[in-house]
Scaffold this active site. Structure first.
Site, PDB file in Angstrom:
ATOM      1  N   ASP A 164      53.619  20.909  54.811  1.00  8.36           N
ATOM      2  CA  ASP A 164      53.078  22.275  54.841  1.00  8.36           C
ATOM      3  C   ASP A 164      54.556  23.045  55.218  1.00  8.36           C
ATOM      4  OD1 ASP A 164      51.904  24.564  55.203  1.00  8.36           O
ATOM      5  OD2 ASP A 164      50.595  23.664  56.302  1.00  8.36           O
ATOM      6  N   GLY A 205      51.895  29.407  47.032  1.00 10.51           N
ATOM      7  CA  GLY A 205      52.195  29.667  45.745  1.00 10.51           C
ATOM      8  C   GLY A 205      53.016  30.536  45.610  1.00 10.51           C
ATOM      9  N   ASP A 226      44.830  29.426  51.696  1.00 12.80           N
ATOM     10  CA  ASP A 226      44.065  28.833  52.216  1.00 12.80           C
ATOM     11  C   ASP A 226      42.505  28.997  51.740  1.00 12.80           C
ATOM     12  OD1 ASP A 226      46.082  27.661  53.824  1.00 12.80           O
ATOM     13  OD2 ASP A 226      44.747  27.681  55.570  1.00 12.80           O
TER      14      ASP A 226
HETATM   15  C1  GLA Z   1      47.929  25.618  56.605  1.00 17.43           C
HETATM   16  C2  GLA Z   1      47.498  24.542  55.297  1.00 17.43           C
HETATM   17  C3  GLA Z   1      46.088  24.168  55.623  1.00 17.43           C
HETATM   18  C4  GLA Z   1      46.009  23.142  56.912  1.00 17.43           C
HETATM   19  C5  GLA Z   1      46.559  23.947  57.909  1.00 17.43           C
HETATM   20  C6  GLA Z   1      46.926  23.046  59.229  1.00 17.43           C
HETATM   21  O1  GLA Z   1      47.126  26.617  56.761  1.00 17.43           O
HETATM   22  O2  GLA Z   1      47.582  25.499  54.184  1.00 17.43           O
HETATM   23  O3  GLA Z   1      45.729  23.448  54.511  1.00 17.43           O
HETATM   24  O4  GLA Z   1      46.805  22.274  56.395  1.00 17.43           O
HETATM   25  O5  GLA Z   1      47.994  24.630  57.753  1.00 17.43           O
HETATM   26  O6  GLA Z   1      47.421  23.682  60.251  1.00 17.43           O
END
Ligand code: GLA
Length: 402
Positions: A164, A205, A226
């Site tokens: 991430d 994205g 998200d």
């Molecule tokens: C980001 C990701 C989520 C999740 C959180 C965890 O927001 O997009 O899917 O993994 O981090 O902290």
């Protein structure tokens, strides 16, 4: 005596190099080292299926919950339907030990033992990290320890890594190059770690990641911010993929984020729509609910084998828009066996839809059969297809041409 002309030019050049232009800073912005493109790992020929802890548990996930999920998936038919990955998202991370190795925190303890437990049930384990010094939730990230972490994950028996970007925003300016190099760095580290590990990128994205994701060695990449457990969030993320179909296919998938099915914020019809849309796109199917307590309606949605078969079709062709009937989106997708799947997605209140079979193309003017994938029933193809959809409801048909 004035400088000769050639000296004056030289002095001008030196001056230009030494003095920053107005508004510029004296030192270049920090940037990660260049990493060569990473070759495909050959994994994820079909969109990955499994479960992820974030949507329901967020920071509350523990090793005991993960064991429960693995037990449940092995017992309730999910594993046998293809939900193989048990993915721990953010908040498992502890501190690094004296050797710089990352340790799980107290909620997790022995990660190797947990991986063994999951593997013993015929499932695979997923983990989460970030190219930042910290993850999105503020836990230890992999920055500066990419090779060490990749080897450790492999030694524990990890089969899937969600990586991430989030935390790396604090280290480097947010540019495509920086993202690309940091993602490649972990892609390369995973390739060198000696274990097949599905590599999943998470950002929103940015910079059209679908265009350059494959060169990082990744198998899937998020294409949106998200997801939330509500209709607008879900529908917007799903339909967004229709423009990206050309960039998604076996081994490299666009990821509109995880399933919210069973988490309580949407109606059963809306959850059936998420399952239908994700399967038609096709998208990864990562359940995000508490599997221990799910009701029969949720189980029926997640375990619809005919719909899962659409998601997992080996050709991996993308869905496309056929037409719009009022509030109803009509999407279609070609299957490997020559059949076509039609999805009706109702964005409004109760609606009637009608489809003369020839609209699917000349091959379908006379059909060899059609099935309603939610009613599990043959459809009479002597008449045009006609049905009524509830508010925010969907249905999927699979049609074979002559
Ligand atoms: C980001 C990701 C989520 C999740 C959180 C965890 O927001 O997009 O899917 O993994 O981090 O902290």
């Amino acid at each position: 005596m004035p400088f000769p002309a050639s000296r004056r030019v030289l002095a001008g050049v030196l001056l230009t190099l030494a003095v920053p232009a107005a508004g510029a800073t004296a030192s270049a912005p920090p940037s990660p080292a260049a990493v060569a493109p990473v070759a495909s790992n050959g994994l994820a020929a079909k969109p990955p299926m499994g479960w992820n802890s974030w949507n329901h548990f967020a920071g509350r996930i523990t090793a005991a919950d993960v064991r429960d999920m693995a037990d449940t998936m092995a017992a309730n038919g999910m594993r046998d339907a293809g939900y193989i990955y048990v993915n721990i998202d953010d908040t498992w991370e502890g501190e690094r030990n004296a050797a710089g190795d990352i340790e799980p925190n107290d909620k997790f303890g022995d990660m190797k033992a947990l991986a063994d437990y999951v593997h013993a049930r015929g499932l695979k384990l997923g983990l989460y990290s970030s190219p930042g010094a910290k993850t999105c939730a503020g836990f230890a990230g992999s920055h500066g320890h990419e090779d060490q972490d990749a080897h450790r994950f492999a030694a524990w028996g990890v089969d899937y890594l969600k990586y991430d970007y989030c935390g790396a925003r604090d280290l480097y300016p947010v540019t495509q190059r920086n993202q690309e190099m940091l993602f490649r760095k972990m892609g390369q580290a995973l390739r060198q770690a000696g274990r097949p590990i599905v590599y999943s990128l998470s950002q929103s994205g940015d910079f059209d990641i679908w265009r350059w994701g494959p060169q990082t060695g990744a198998n899937l990449w998020r294409t949106t911010p998200d997801i939330g457990d509500n209709w607008d969030s879900m529908l917007q993320r799903g339909l967004r993929q229709l423009d990206l179909g050309a960039w998604s296919g076996p081994g490299h998938w666009s990821d509109p984020d995880m399933l919210e099915i069973g988490n309580g914020g949407m109606s059963v019809d809306e959850y059936r729509t998420q399952m239908s849309l994700w399967s038609l796109l096709p998208a990864p199917l990562l359940a995000g609910n508490d599997l221990r307590t799910m009701d029969a309606a949720t189980r029926d949605i997640l375990l619809n084998r005919e719909v899962i078969a659409v998601d997992q079709d080996p050709a991996g062709h993308p869905a496309r828009r056929l037409e719009r009937q009022g509030d109803v989106e009509v999407l279609v997708r070609d299957m490997a066996d020559g059949s076509i799947v039609v999805g009706f997605f109702n964005r409004g209140e109760q609606a009637s839809v009608r489809l003369p079979w020839e609209k699917l193309g000349p091959r379908f003017a006379r059909t060899a059969g059609a099935r309603d994938l939610w009613r599990h029933a043959e459809i009479d193809t002597k008449q045009p297809f006609q049905t009524s959809l509830p508010r925010h409801g969907a249905t999927l048909l699979r049609v074979w041409g002559e």
